[in-house]
Enzyme design. Structure first.
Site, PDB file in Angstrom:
ATOM      1  CG  ASP A  33      67.955  20.646  72.080  1.00 32.46           C
ATOM      2  OD1 ASP A  33      68.482  19.694  71.503  1.00 32.46           O
ATOM      3  OD2 ASP A  33      66.939  21.238  71.644  1.00 32.46           O
ATOM      4  CG  ASP A  63      75.028  22.265  69.710  1.00 37.03           C
ATOM      5  OD1 ASP A  63      74.146  22.329  68.829  1.00 37.03           O
ATOM      6  OD2 ASP A  63      75.279  21.224  70.375  1.00 37.03           O
TER       7      ASP A  63
HETATM    8  N1  LIG Z   1      71.528  17.350  64.863  1.00 39.31           N
HETATM    9  C1  LIG Z   1      70.649  17.797  65.805  1.00 39.31           C
HETATM   10  C2  LIG Z   1      71.095  17.949  67.118  1.00 39.31           C
HETATM   11  C3  LIG Z   1      70.225  18.389  68.093  1.00 39.31           C
HETATM   12  C4  LIG Z   1      70.730  18.507  69.505  1.00 39.31           C
HETATM   13  S1  LIG Z   1      71.596  20.061  69.711  1.00 39.31           S
HETATM   14  C5  LIG Z   1      72.152  19.812  71.330  1.00 39.31           C
HETATM   15  N2  LIG Z   1      71.383  19.594  72.379  1.00 39.31           N
HETATM   16  C6  LIG Z   1      72.194  19.496  73.448  1.00 39.31           C
HETATM   17  C7  LIG Z   1      73.466  19.650  73.027  1.00 39.31           C
HETATM   18  N3  LIG Z   1      73.416  19.866  71.705  1.00 39.31           N
HETATM   19  C8  LIG Z   1      68.881  18.718  67.767  1.00 39.31           C
HETATM   20  N4  LIG Z   1      68.043  19.185  68.739  1.00 39.31           N
HETATM   21  C9  LIG Z   1      66.773  19.473  68.408  1.00 39.31           C
HETATM   22  N5  LIG Z   1      65.927  19.933  69.367  1.00 39.31           N
HETATM   23  N6  LIG Z   1      66.285  19.333  67.145  1.00 39.31           N
HETATM   24  C10 LIG Z   1      67.069  18.889  66.131  1.00 39.31           C
HETATM   25  O1  LIG Z   1      66.588  18.773  64.986  1.00 39.31           O
HETATM   26  C11 LIG Z   1      68.446  18.565  66.427  1.00 39.31           C
HETATM   27  C12 LIG Z   1      69.333  18.120  65.439  1.00 39.31           C
END
Ligand SMILES: Nc1cc(CSc2ncc[nH]2)c2nc(N)[nH]c(=O)c2c1
Length: 373
Positions: free
Chosen positions: A93, A267
């Protein structure tokens, strides 16, 4: 020169899709569940055990790894795959989401986000360019644009501001990515729960052009029906020949509903975190092994499970491990829960191939209430 990461759609059943993402480090069968390895480890599991549960790909976390041990250090040590001895695909991410949920004194500007580490308060800046650089230093196979994820519900103006900023950051991320052939870059759709904003975000990302499209800004506390409505509205706006990734989702019921609405990748920290808290995912539903009623129960979790760990240990023993906070409890339940999630998406893949996803979904849900927990 052709991109080394490609997506092939092999079957559909309604909006549900069965496909495969080919990468230089291995193929990813979709629908796919990606275990989360935030700090370069899927907590309490060896990498080969994660593979044995059926995972084709796992997640790393830019925010955590840039703070500790540092992206440049991981690069010097050969990249994240070498560092954690996981030779298969990794998705990272971009870090913005974790900055907003974990760091202190964060400030969002056009340039990026500045913040202080939640560990020692030291100052950092994360821009679209720096996030791409960090994910490239980690040698990640699928990298995410930097975006701004806001909670739901939010004011319309706030949803529009964050969506438009994320689109500008998408464009800068794409430029900084510089069309690397051995890595994929995914854009992230934002726009809150507003169909027009979501459609504008999807159209903007498509005109920039990405290797895959994530749906962000969900699983941020909204009711499931809001998430499902937004998904039903947005997946038709996304290219059919690229993977769709719903970030941070979710529980088994969320995953079935999102597959039904055209999502390919998932995930969530939930299965591993729930395992560490004594909750076991089975085809009967979730069993809370902290509960005293298991104290004398000699039965295994599920004697018909394909997973030996669901057959070899009694509920009484698992209850004991959880109550005494023995490390083995977290190890066993993390493995059990990830295996269940992989069985779920493997079942979905087979069901879509057999044009029977609706039945699969219904019978899986029926099992969650039928058995005696
Ligand atoms: N609910 C949710 C979860 C994540 C983390 S996903 C993740 N990162 C590491 C582990 N899992 C999100 N990440 C980003 N960049 N944007 C989002 O809108 C977003 C929304």
């Amino acid at each position: 020169m052709t991109k080394q990461i490609t997506f092939t759609l092999s079957a559909t059943d309604g909006m549900a899709r069965r496909g495969r993402i080919d990468t230089p480090r291995g193929d990813i069968q979709t629908p796919a569940f990606m275990p989360v390895g935030t700090l370069g480890t899927v907590k309490a599991m060896y990498p080969e055990e994660v593979r044995e549960t059926g995972a084709d790909i796992l997640l790393g976390n830019t925010y955590h790894l840039m703070l500790r041990p540092g992206a440049e250090r991981v690069a010097k040590l050969g990249g994240l795959h070498v560092f954690m001895d996981w030779p298969r695909p990794i998705l990272t991410d971009s870090g913005g989401f974790q900055v907003m949920s974990l760091s202190k004194l964060r400030k969002i500007t056009e340039k990026g986000v500045t913040f202080r580490s939640h560990l020692d308060g030291s100052p950092y800046e994360l821009s679209p360019e720096r996030s791409i650089e960090i994910q490239t230093l980690l040698d990640s196979d699928i990298i995410m644009q930097l975006d701004e994820c806001i909670p739901l519900p939010s004011e319309q103006k706030e949803m529009e501001r964050a969506m438009e900023l994320s689109l500008r950051w998408a464009d800068r991320s794409k430029t900084a990515f510089n069309n690397q052939l051995n890595r994929a870059l995914f854009g992230i759709v934002q726009g809150g729960d507003d169909a027009q904003l979501r459609a504008r975000s999807a159209a903007g990302l498509r005109s920039i052009g990405f290797d895959g499209y994530a749906v962000g800004g969900l699983a941020v506390g909204e009711p499931q029906e809001v998430m499902f409505r937004v998904l039903s509205e947005i997946t038709p706006e996304l290219p059919t020949d690229r993977p769709r990734y719903l970030m941070g989702v979710g529980k088994p019921d969320d995953i079935l509903g999102a597959i039904e609405r055209g999502i390919d990748m998932f995930d969530c920290v939930h299965p591993t975190r729930a395992g560490r808290h004594g909750h076991a995912y089975t085809r009967f539903g979730v069993i809370n092994l902290k509960n005293a009623r298991h104290k004398d129960d000699p039965r295994p979790l599920d004697e018909a499970s394909p997973n030996p760990n669901c057959r070899r240990f009694s509920r009484a023993y698992l209850h004991h491990l959880v109550k005494t906070e023995e490390i083995l409890g977290a190890m066993i339940l993390s493995q059990i829960n990830l295996s269940y999630y992989q069985e779920l998406v493997a079942g979905a893949r087979a069901a879509i191939e057999g044009a029977r996803f609706e039945d699969f979904s219904a019978s899986t849900r029926a099992g969650w209430t039928a058995g005696d927990l």
